[in-house]
Design a protein around this motif. Structure first.
Motif: not given
Length: 546
Positions: A106-123, A127-131
């Motif tokens: 999604g636009r404006g969503k977190l999209w970094k090396t270790h953390r990202f969010e997808v459209e519809g994430s609510s927390d 984020p949707s995934m942390s690595a």
């Protein structure tokens, strides 16, 4: 939010393979199906041989899961931060390019090396995934599912202290999971005390995919042998793979053996072109899991790169084993179940073990006060026969205060009619001999206490005492000794490490070092009556002329 039609994870993976031009093997679909439907419990373990593409499949799993439920929260831990970044990069690439993931970023969503969010994430906090790496600080986060991808590697489990630190970090995952959350372990074993083995023993769901489905192992015992059995049906000789070696495996070429018993449901046998000597291991395999990629030439190459049988067993056959070359190999110890027996012959005492007369005994006590982070207070007893064979009969950790520890030695002295106990007087052992003499006297035991001060490098002392009998295969040990902590200490002993669990090795090495070297000594039974079973003991008159 876009509503997407549900798809199975095997279909999702097949689509990835189609995009990349892969030929997806059936074993990949088996793993995908298990990830989707096979994990009924909250903890799962996926073990597959090296080169199976475990991380690739697991990297596709979060995008597929988030496609179904964008509110799901993953935390992925790998051996290092760099490995975690690779997992995150793979998942983000799948979201960017998979045709069934359009609109997930999604636009404006977190999209970094270790953390990202997808459209519809609510927390907003998670984020949707942390690595991250397994040793990173993850306290304070929340997750619906943990993916622990190859957290067990040589760097994280080489020593018992490192394994304990790893277990401590992994225990944090249980506190971060939300109620009902799941944990998935992915990897291969890198030592006998594997974290995967512990999870399986605790009841985790398990999927194992070794390189070969069937296998049988033989170790040549006494005489050179060329014939070895297997117990499954084969239709063609080329279905069989034969590996031979004493310390490391080597795949034999087809002309080096013949296969008999084709199409026999009871199995058959492999006949080598020439017999192999005692101590050689012969393993027979069939049913390659991924023959398109791991053909016979590739298997020979992979096997040839393994420095030990343990490395092959753990990395390709998924059997926990010690990977590194073992300096002191407990597999070279010959195990016995019999107990020493005291007999009276012609009025004299004799000691026998397995029908062999024993001619000497050495006991060694490496004292410790039992404080936190100190060595165990280890006591070892080693017998010897007239041919120089060594029998490690006792290896115990004494507990309690010094008086209680001395009391623990009394029944051993009584049972085996010992005439002397050697006490290491380094450190806390300086005042122990006097206490032990008092305790033995109170028990009416005629047993000398020998004081031994040790100087020099302890690792050199252990190696000098244990390596010759192990190499010559004249070191035996009782079943009780082999079921204790000694074999693990022996496997993990590293001569380059100063501080390590080696207390039982130290006491055993001390007892062996106190034993005189005997080669082919034939000891006749005693002619006179006496109560000491050792030959050469007692009082003797000697005439001298000065």
């Amino acid at each position: 939010m876009v509503k997407r039609a549900p798809v199975s994870f095997p279909a999702f993976h097949l689509k990835c393979g189609e995009q990349a031009g892969w030929e997806v093997p059936d074993s990949h679909l088996e793993a995908c199906d298990w990830l989707e439907q096979g994990r009924t419990g909250r903890v799962g373990v996926l073990k597959a041989f090296r080169g199976f593409s475990k991380s690739t499949i697991v990297g596709e799993y979060p995008p597929w899961r988030l496609r179904q439920d964008p509110a799901w929260r993953f935390q992925t831990l790998s051996a290092t931060d760099q490995d975690g970044a690779k997992m995150s990069a793979h998942s983000r690439q799948v979201i960017n390019h998979h045709p069934w993931c359009q609109g997930m970023r999604g636009r404006g969503k977190l999209w970094k090396t270790h953390r990202f969010e997808v459209e519809g994430s609510s927390d907003p906090r998670n984020p949707s995934m942390s690595a991250y790496g397994v040793m990173s600080n993850i306290t304070g986060g929340r997750a619906d599912e943990f993916l622990l991808d190859d957290v067990e590697v040589p760097k994280t489990i080489r020593t018992p202290a490192l394994r304990e630190a790893l277990r401590g970090r992994l225990s944090e995952t249980g506190h971060i999971l939300v109620p009902g959350g799941k944990i998935l372990y992915i990897g291969t074993d890198h030592c006998l005390e594997s974290i995967y083995k512990e999870q399986i023993e605790d009841g985790a769901d398990l999927l194992e995919i070794p390189l070969f489905i069937r296998g049988v192992t033989h170790v040549v015992k006494d005489f050179p042998t060329a014939e070895f059995l297997f117990d499954w049906r084969v239709c063609r000789p080329d279905e069989i793979y034969v590996a031979v070696g004493e310390s490391r495996p080597k795949l034999l070429a087809a002309p080096d053996y013949t296969v008999e018993g084709l199409r026999d449901f009871r199995g058959g046998r492999v006949v080598l072109r020439s017999p192999v000597p005692a101590g050689t291991r012969v393993s027979i395999y069939a049913g390659c899991t991924w023959p398109q990629r791991f053909n016979r030439g590739e298997v020979a190459f992979k096997m040839g790169r393994c420095r030990s049988w343990g490395e092959w067993d753990s990395q390709y056959m998924l059997r926990p084993a010690q990977i590194a070359r073992v300096r002191l190999d407990p597999e070279r110890i010959q195990v016995y179940d019999d107990a020493p027996e005291l007999r009276i012959v012609n009025g004299g005492a004799l000691m026998f073990l397995r029908g062999v007369r024993l001619v000497g005994a050495s006991s060694y006590w490496d004292c410790s006060l039992g404080k936190i982070n100190s060595d165990a207070s280890s006591f070892s007893l080693v017998f010897t026969d007239g041919n120089g064979n060594l029998y490690w009969q006792v290896c115990v950790a004494l507990t309690g205060d010094i008086y209680e520890q001395c009391g623990g030695i009394v029944p051993i002295v009584k049972r085996y009619s010992l005439r002397g106990v050697t006490v290491e007087t380094n450190g806390p052992g300086g005042f122990v001999p006097a206490i032990l003499r008092k305790v033995l006297k109170e028990a009416n035991l005629d047993c000398a206490v020998i004081e031994r001060w040790r100087s020099g490098n302890k690792n050199v002392f252990i190696a000098d005492a244990l390596e010759p009998p192990l190499s010559g295969r004249f070191l035996y040990a009782s079943r009780a000794v082999m079921q204790g902590p000694m074999p693990q200490q022996m496997r993990e002993w590293d001569p380059t490490v100063k501080s390590q669990p080696d207390d039982h090795l130290d006491s055993g090495a001390g007892a062996i070092a106190e034993t005189p070297v005997r080669i082919g000594l034939n000891v006749p039974p005693p002619a006179e009556s006496r109560d000491d079973w050792r030959p050469g003991s007692g009082t003797h008159e000697v005439q001298t002329d000065y």
